[in-house]
Design a protein around this motif. Sequence first.
Motif, PDB file in Angstrom:
ATOM      1  N   LEU A  60       0.827  -1.215   0.000  1.00  0.00           N
ATOM      2  CA  LEU A  60       0.000   0.000   0.000  1.00  0.00           C
ATOM      3  C   LEU A  60       0.861   1.265   0.000  1.00  0.00           C
ATOM      4  O   LEU A  60       0.528   2.251  -0.662  1.00  0.00           O
ATOM      5  N   ARG A  64       0.756   4.054  -2.792  1.00  0.00           N
ATOM      6  CA  ARG A  64       0.441   5.447  -2.467  1.00  0.00           C
ATOM      7  C   ARG A  64       1.489   6.388  -3.038  1.00  0.00           C
ATOM      8  O   ARG A  64       1.172   7.437  -3.604  1.00  0.00           O
ATOM      9  N   GLN A  65       2.756   6.044  -2.867  1.00  0.00           N
ATOM     10  CA  GLN A  65       3.820   6.872  -3.426  1.00  0.00           C
ATOM     11  C   GLN A  65       3.738   6.929  -4.943  1.00  0.00           C
ATOM     12  O   GLN A  65       3.965   7.976  -5.553  1.00  0.00           O
ATOM     13  N   MET A  68       0.931   9.322  -5.804  1.00  0.00           N
ATOM     14  CA  MET A  68       1.319  10.714  -5.574  1.00  0.00           C
ATOM     15  C   MET A  68       2.293  11.203  -6.635  1.00  0.00           C
ATOM     16  O   MET A  68       2.161  12.327  -7.148  1.00  0.00           O
TER      17      MET A  68
END
Length: 445
Positions: A60, A64-65, A68
């Motif tokens: 996760l 997420r990175q 982004m």
Amino acid sequence: MSKEQAVQPVKSGGEETASLIKTATDGSSSGSSGSMWSQVLESNPYFTAGFGLMGLGAGLAVARQGIMRAGNFLYRQMLVDLEIQSKDKSYAWFLEWMSQYPKRSSRHLSVQTTFKQHDNGSVTTKFDLVPGPGQHLVRYNGAFMLIKRERSGRLMDINTGSPYETITLTTLYRDRHVFSNLLAEAQTKALKKQEGKTVIYTSFGPEWRPFGQPRRKRTLDSVILAQGVKESLVKDIKDFLSSANWYYDRGIPYRRGYLLYGPPGSGKSSLIQALAGDLDYNICILNLAEKTLTDDRLNHLMNHVPDRSILLLEDVDSAFNERKQIDEQGYLSGVTFSGLLNALDGVASADERLIFMTTNHPERLDPALIRPGRVDYKQCIDNATETQVRDMFLRFYGEDHSEQCAEFVRKLIALNQPVSTAQLQGLFVTHKNDPHGAIHALDYA
């Protein structure tokens, strides 16, 4: 079963576990150590669940990175920002432009009030609505633009006490050209409001700020001086402004100082205002007697005069007493005399500068202050001459009142008293539609 087997003691659980471990670690055992540890770990449900949660969390975090980074990449490729800080000149221009923009696009508004009191006592108030703190979506030249106005809760302007503000404009990268178009339009509208007017600046902390509303430009014809005085001064200023290369080629600092001296009310300040209007210049007034003014701030202000501005030092004789600045209680205060001299023509003094000084008592001025290089042109603006009296009378009442003008001049000469142009103007304003009343008023002078 033999007797020895019957009496053999039974091993405890701990001994049995130790035997298993010894067997697993014994090189002579039948199974390999790797397979034994694998069986132990696989048979432990807590260990297996922990590895699963760790793997899920790591996955996760990586996802997420990645999202982004992908979002930032798309933002950089598709959108562009423009930041305008409240200390920048274009900040006021942009707010002025937004005040004329349709308000249906904004949901957060602030009010800017313009208050002006006229000479007759009447008051004019104008309210302008500008976008307040928050987000506003507008469309300009076919491009959608998000306007975000933010107000800092910690950083404050120590001079005004107001918080620092930032306006951020965001639009598509393909429409980035609208930023320069918008700022150019805002500047044009702001400067258009000053056309035909003279802006008066005063020092506010370390910077120059407009004082009140811009004044209507005063024409040179409205200032009546002794013959040849005005023409000679205008010629010298225009010659200086057109001689920049001459100064630079000879290594001479490109600045010029003027001293206007004479009795009060003789027209010194009016002449400077008329010169600014004729040259399309503004005026920066610096009060040397200000208690909070220091040498460093004086030097900073004189080196950051707004473009196309005359720097005016009024009543320089009242600021210093024997090279010391004295306040009303007799204590030293404010800028020093040496600080003023260094600011005028020291190493750090600025070029391309017009400085005007005025005084009612030139004999009180220190010779170091008015030497060449600091004061290059001296002009006496004296009480009204006979020619000035005649010209002022005809300007107020018209050329068809020449007989009354002659009578007024005769009676004034008979009084044998000096009269300033300010006194004459006050008399003519009192009897602005009655030249005979102005003549009869001399009987009570």
